[in-house]
Design a protein around this motif. Structure first.
Motif, short mmCIF file in Angstrom:
data_model
loop_
_atom_site.label_atom_id
_atom_site.label_comp_id
_atom_site.label_asym_id
_atom_site.label_seq_id
_atom_site.Cartn_x
_atom_site.Cartn_y
_atom_site.Cartn_z
N GLU A 19 0.86 -1.19 0.00
CA GLU A 19 0.00 0.00 0.00
C GLU A 19 0.90 1.23 0.00
O GLU A 19 1.63 1.47 0.96
CB GLU A 19 -0.90 -0.01 1.23
CG GLU A 19 -1.65 1.28 1.50
CD GLU A 19 -2.44 1.78 0.31
OE1 GLU A 19 -2.19 2.94 -0.12
OE2 GLU A 19 -3.32 1.07 -0.18
N GLY A 47 6.10 -2.01 -8.64
CA GLY A 47 5.23 -0.91 -8.24
C GLY A 47 5.53 0.32 -9.06
O GLY A 47 6.23 0.27 -10.07
N SER A 48 5.01 1.42 -8.62
CA SER A 48 5.10 2.69 -9.35
C SER A 48 6.43 3.41 -9.10
O SER A 48 6.74 3.78 -7.97
CB SER A 48 3.94 3.60 -8.95
OG SER A 48 4.14 4.89 -9.44
N ILE A 51 5.68 6.96 -7.78
CA ILE A 51 5.33 7.02 -6.35
C ILE A 51 6.59 6.92 -5.50
O ILE A 51 6.77 7.69 -4.55
CB ILE A 51 4.31 5.94 -5.99
CG1 ILE A 51 2.93 6.32 -6.54
CG2 ILE A 51 4.24 5.71 -4.48
CD1 ILE A 51 1.85 5.28 -6.36
N CYS A 85 0.70 4.17 -11.96
CA CYS A 85 -0.46 4.42 -11.10
C CYS A 85 -0.95 5.83 -11.41
O CYS A 85 -0.18 6.80 -11.34
CB CYS A 85 -0.05 4.31 -9.63
SG CYS A 85 -1.44 4.45 -8.50
N ALA A 89 0.00 8.90 -4.20
CA ALA A 89 -0.05 8.30 -2.87
C ALA A 89 0.18 9.39 -1.83
O ALA A 89 1.11 10.18 -1.95
CB ALA A 89 1.01 7.22 -2.75
N THR A 98 -5.30 3.83 -5.73
CA THR A 98 -4.02 3.14 -5.91
C THR A 98 -4.18 1.62 -5.87
O THR A 98 -3.22 0.90 -6.11
CB THR A 98 -3.00 3.57 -4.84
OG1 THR A 98 -3.51 3.24 -3.55
CG2 THR A 98 -2.68 5.06 -4.93
N MET A 101 -3.01 -0.62 -8.90
CA MET A 101 -1.57 -0.77 -9.02
C MET A 101 -1.06 -1.78 -7.99
O MET A 101 -0.22 -2.63 -8.30
CB MET A 101 -0.88 0.58 -8.83
CG MET A 101 0.64 0.57 -9.02
SD MET A 101 1.62 0.19 -7.54
CE MET A 101 1.11 1.46 -6.41
N VAL A 102 -1.57 -1.72 -6.77
CA VAL A 102 -1.15 -2.65 -5.71
C VAL A 102 -1.49 -4.08 -6.11
O VAL A 102 -0.65 -4.98 -5.99
CB VAL A 102 -1.82 -2.27 -4.36
CG1 VAL A 102 -1.54 -3.33 -3.31
CG2 VAL A 102 -1.35 -0.90 -3.89
N GLN A 104 -2.03 -5.25 -9.14
CA GLN A 104 -1.22 -5.63 -10.29
C GLN A 104 0.21 -5.99 -9.86
O GLN A 104 0.81 -6.92 -10.39
CB GLN A 104 -1.20 -4.50 -11.32
CG GLN A 104 -0.60 -4.93 -12.64
CD GLN A 104 -0.70 -3.83 -13.70
OE1 GLN A 104 -1.36 -2.81 -13.51
NE2 GLN A 104 -0.05 -4.04 -14.81
#
Length: 121
Positions: A19, A47-48, A51, A85, A89, A98, A101-102, A104
């Protein structure tokens, strides 16, 4: 490249961003910064990239195309298999925006782990 316990080159570890409003990104970046002191094996983030760059501006982040790209740049930057994403965040404020994205990132982590040939016991 570090060696595994069998003496073969170790594959990099995959770490899900979790997260993004939680402590996951902070822990990941702190782990990368202490990689030499803690003798951590190469790892990459699912992840992104955007972010991670925003939440930890002192951490050099580099997008990779495949897990195999991780070892060559781990000493210079935190490797990220980018999952874009659309939402920002905000630390301490989880958002449904979000969540895709989490999910995925977790899905991709499972798919990558299923590609690994486990040893016969």
């Amino acid at each position: 490249m570090p060696l595994s316990t069998t003496g073969n080159p170790a594959k990099p570890l995959a770490v899900s961003i979790g997260e993004p409003a939680g402590i996951g990104p902070e822990i990941i970046c702190k782990a990368w910064h202490s990689r030499e002191e803690e003798k951590l094996p190469p790892f990459f983030v699912l992840g992104s990239t955007a972010i991670l760059e925003k939440l930890s501006p002192t951490t050099p982040v580099q997008e990779i195309q495949a897990p195999e790209d991780c070892a060559d740049l781990f000493d210079q930057a935190l490797p990220v298999l980018d999952i874009p994403c659309a939402a920002e965040a905000v630390p301490g404020s989880p958002s449904q925006a979000t969540a895709a994205m989490v999910i995925q990132a977790l899905d991709q982590a499972v798919k990558l782990s299923l590609k690994i040939k486990l040893p016969d016991w």
